[in-house]
Design a protein around this motif. Structure first.
Motif, PDB file in Angstrom:
ATOM      1  N   PHE A   9       2.406   7.534  48.536  1.00  0.00           N
ATOM      2  CA  PHE A   9       1.122   6.773  48.716  1.00  0.00           C
ATOM      3  C   PHE A   9      -0.211   7.704  48.663  1.00  0.00           C
ATOM      4  O   PHE A   9      -1.041   7.719  47.954  1.00  0.00           O
ATOM      5  CB  PHE A   9       1.067   5.827  49.992  1.00  0.00           C
ATOM      6  CG  PHE A   9      -0.172   5.304  50.108  1.00  0.00           C
ATOM      7  CD1 PHE A   9      -0.817   4.209  49.512  1.00  0.00           C
ATOM      8  CD2 PHE A   9      -0.987   5.878  51.386  1.00  0.00           C
ATOM      9  CE1 PHE A   9      -1.989   3.750  50.043  1.00  0.00           C
ATOM     10  CE2 PHE A   9      -1.970   5.303  51.670  1.00  0.00           C
ATOM     11  CZ  PHE A   9      -2.776   4.049  50.979  1.00  0.00           C
ATOM     12  N   PHE A  10       0.111   8.835  49.826  1.00  0.00           N
ATOM     13  CA  PHE A  10      -0.935   9.862  49.881  1.00  0.00           C
ATOM     14  C   PHE A  10      -1.158  10.404  48.395  1.00  0.00           C
ATOM     15  O   PHE A  10      -2.304  10.942  48.525  1.00  0.00           O
ATOM     16  CB  PHE A  10      -0.774  10.870  50.988  1.00  0.00           C
ATOM     17  CG  PHE A  10      -0.500  10.397  52.320  1.00  0.00           C
ATOM     18  CD1 PHE A  10      -1.385   9.098  52.705  1.00  0.00           C
ATOM     19  CD2 PHE A  10       0.162  10.701  53.476  1.00  0.00           C
ATOM     20  CE1 PHE A  10      -1.531   8.455  53.864  1.00  0.00           C
ATOM     21  CE2 PHE A  10       0.174  10.216  54.723  1.00  0.00           C
ATOM     22  CZ  PHE A  10      -0.711   9.063  55.026  1.00  0.00           C
ATOM     23  N   ALA A  11      -0.060  10.919  47.820  1.00  0.00           N
ATOM     24  CA  ALA A  11      -0.500  11.736  46.513  1.00  0.00           C
ATOM     25  C   ALA A  11      -1.220  10.982  45.730  1.00  0.00           C
ATOM     26  O   ALA A  11      -2.167  11.379  44.875  1.00  0.00           O
ATOM     27  CB  ALA A  11       0.968  11.889  45.909  1.00  0.00           C
ATOM     28  N   GLY A  12      -1.083   9.667  45.643  1.00  0.00           N
ATOM     29  CA  GLY A  12      -1.959   8.666  44.821  1.00  0.00           C
ATOM     30  C   GLY A  12      -3.425   8.476  45.265  1.00  0.00           C
ATOM     31  O   GLY A  12      -4.373   8.526  44.500  1.00  0.00           O
ATOM     32  N   GLN A  13      -3.762   8.605  46.562  1.00  0.00           N
ATOM     33  CA  GLN A  13      -5.020   8.429  47.238  1.00  0.00           C
ATOM     34  C   GLN A  13      -5.537   9.739  47.052  1.00  0.00           C
ATOM     35  O   GLN A  13      -6.782   9.822  46.804  1.00  0.00           O
ATOM     36  CB  GLN A  13      -4.739   8.265  48.891  1.00  0.00           C
ATOM     37  CG  GLN A  13      -4.079   6.887  49.065  1.00  0.00           C
ATOM     38  CD  GLN A  13      -4.990   5.728  48.389  1.00  0.00           C
ATOM     39  OE1 GLN A  13      -6.127   5.641  48.722  1.00  0.00           O
ATOM     40  NE2 GLN A  13      -4.394   4.845  47.758  1.00  0.00           N
TER      41      GLN A  13
END
Length: 216
Positions: free
Chosen positions: A147-151
């Motif tokens: 999720f953080f990679a996408g954000q």
């Protein structure tokens, strides 16, 4: 024209799955009540009322049985997290929702009892700590990291190692309220969980420059 319809499980398969779930239910209670070292395959078999050989046919070792108990206990929660960690919407609201869900989960009675079990016995049974990590903290951290990679790619939070960021957030959630409940000096009421979730989310959002598009 033939239609591809999945074949319904037969009575034998249904009975086999029911037996497996019964084993997992008894094993879970035994592990939480008696600890890992205090749980034996023989005692579980005796409570189930079947032969020891039947139990071993399902689970060849206590380690595999413990792993299966954890898998069964966490699969529904991983599905819940998948619905929480959606890439669209307000990242701050998503962050807060994760903290609320995760803190609520780890401060539940079974979560606290499991944490105490692992902390007490992992030193004597190193395999226990590894089984727990591979099936509980690691999958959660990886879902967070994805999720953080996408954000980060979308510019909604500052660039960093996504997995390291996930571990930071997990550590923040495991402090505070969770520690107080673990030590028996606090109670995880809905209000306390909400307060802790918002506090943790705010600290993490400021540390990683997470965009806040609206009310969490």
């Amino acid at each position: 024209m033939e239609t591809l319809i999945g074949k319904a499980p037969g009575k034998r398969e249904v009975r086999k799955e029911e037996r497996r779930l019964a084993i997992l239910d008894v094993a879970k209670r035994s592990f939480l009540d008696n600890g890992y070292s205090g749980t034996s395959m023989s005692a579980i078999s005796a409570e189930l009322g079947g032969s020891k050989g039947t139990l071993w046919n399902y689970f060849p070792s206590k380690e595999e049985l413990f792993a299966a108990v954890l898998d069964h206990a966490t699969v529904a929660y991983r599905q819940q997290l998948s619905s929480v960690l959606q890439p669209s919407g307000d990242p701050y609201a998503t962050l807060t929702a994760f903290c609320r869900s995760f803190i609520g989960k780890i401060t539940m009675e079974d979560g606290i009892r499991l944490h105490r079990l692992i902390a007490a016995e992992a030193g004597r049974f190193p395999e226990l700590g590894e089984i727990f990590f591979r099936r509980a903290p690691q999958p959660t951290q990886q879902m967070l990291a994805d999720f953080f990679a996408g954000q980060m790619a979308a510019g909604h939070m500052r660039e960093d190692d996504p997995l390291a960021a996930a571990r930071v957030l997990a550590s923040l959630c495991l402090g505070g309220l969770h520690q107080r409940v673990l030590w028996g000096i606090g109670e995880a009421t809905p209000a306390e969980v909400e307060k802790e979730a918002r506090y943790v989310a705010d600290i993490f959002a400021r540390a990683f420059d997470i965009v806040h598009n609206g009310a969490a």
